[in-house]
Design a protein around this motif. Sequence first.
Motif, short mmCIF file in Angstrom:
data_model
loop_
_atom_site.label_atom_id
_atom_site.label_comp_id
_atom_site.label_asym_id
_atom_site.label_seq_id
_atom_site.Cartn_x
_atom_site.Cartn_y
_atom_site.Cartn_z
N GLY A 81 0.79 -1.22 0.00
CA GLY A 81 0.00 0.00 0.00
C GLY A 81 0.82 1.27 0.00
O GLY A 81 2.00 1.29 0.38
N TYR A 82 0.18 2.33 -0.42
CA TYR A 82 0.79 3.66 -0.52
C TYR A 82 -0.33 4.68 -0.52
O TYR A 82 -1.51 4.34 -0.62
N ARG A 83 0.04 5.93 -0.40
CA ARG A 83 -0.94 7.02 -0.41
C ARG A 83 -0.61 7.99 -1.53
O ARG A 83 0.56 8.29 -1.76
N VAL A 84 -1.64 8.48 -2.23
CA VAL A 84 -1.48 9.56 -3.21
C VAL A 84 -2.38 10.71 -2.76
O VAL A 84 -3.53 10.49 -2.36
N VAL A 85 -1.82 11.92 -2.79
CA VAL A 85 -2.52 13.10 -2.27
C VAL A 85 -2.26 14.29 -3.18
O VAL A 85 -1.13 14.48 -3.63
N MET A 86 -3.30 15.09 -3.39
CA MET A 86 -3.14 16.39 -4.06
C MET A 86 -3.72 17.46 -3.15
O MET A 86 -4.79 17.27 -2.58
N ASN A 87 -3.02 18.56 -3.02
CA ASN A 87 -3.48 19.69 -2.22
C ASN A 87 -3.94 20.79 -3.17
O ASN A 87 -3.39 20.94 -4.26
N CYS A 88 -4.93 21.57 -2.72
CA CYS A 88 -5.44 22.67 -3.56
C CYS A 88 -5.54 23.95 -2.75
O CYS A 88 -6.28 24.00 -1.76
N ASN A 89 -4.79 24.94 -3.19
CA ASN A 89 -4.78 26.28 -2.59
C ASN A 89 -4.30 26.26 -1.13
O ASN A 89 -3.93 25.21 -0.61
N GLY A 90 -4.27 27.43 -0.54
CA GLY A 90 -3.66 27.62 0.77
C GLY A 90 -4.22 26.76 1.88
O GLY A 90 -3.47 26.10 2.60
N HIS A 91 -5.53 26.74 2.06
CA HIS A 91 -6.11 25.94 3.14
C HIS A 91 -5.98 24.45 2.89
O HIS A 91 -6.04 23.66 3.83
N GLY A 92 -5.77 24.07 1.65
CA GLY A 92 -5.55 22.67 1.31
C GLY A 92 -4.10 22.25 1.47
O GLY A 92 -3.78 21.08 1.33
N GLY A 93 -3.22 23.21 1.75
CA GLY A 93 -1.82 22.90 1.96
C GLY A 93 -0.94 23.04 0.73
O GLY A 93 0.23 22.68 0.76
N GLN A 94 -1.47 23.58 -0.37
CA GLN A 94 -0.67 23.74 -1.57
C GLN A 94 0.30 24.90 -1.41
O GLN A 94 -0.09 25.99 -1.01
#
Length: 114
Positions: A81-94
């Motif tokens: 197993g592994y994790r894939v993550v996308m962040n979007c904008n400031g509150h999302g951590g981008q």
Amino acid sequence: MEPTIFDLILQKEIPADIVYEDAHVLGFKDVNPQAPIHVLFIPKVRIATHNDLDADNIDYLSRMHLAAKEYAAEVGVADEGYRVVMNCNGHGGQTVYHIHLHFLAGRQMLWPPG
């Protein structure tokens, strides 16, 4: 548009530890890893945020996910197993405004992620 650090990596103006490359996607090790294996997969065109995906560029998102799947098999973590993550904008951590898929593996992931 001011180039991002990812644009500079794509242009080979900044070195990166590249682990995957095809005609559409580049994968390189994160300089601040949050897991034993932490790779960023980016499209070779600038798409600033997840909100900027549309019918003309959505194929890049699919290609990034396929690249992550292939890399998981290559490094032997597909089954555990592994994790894939996308962040979007400031509150999302981008923090870099060029979409990127975080690939994290090599340890048990916790939930919620934080």
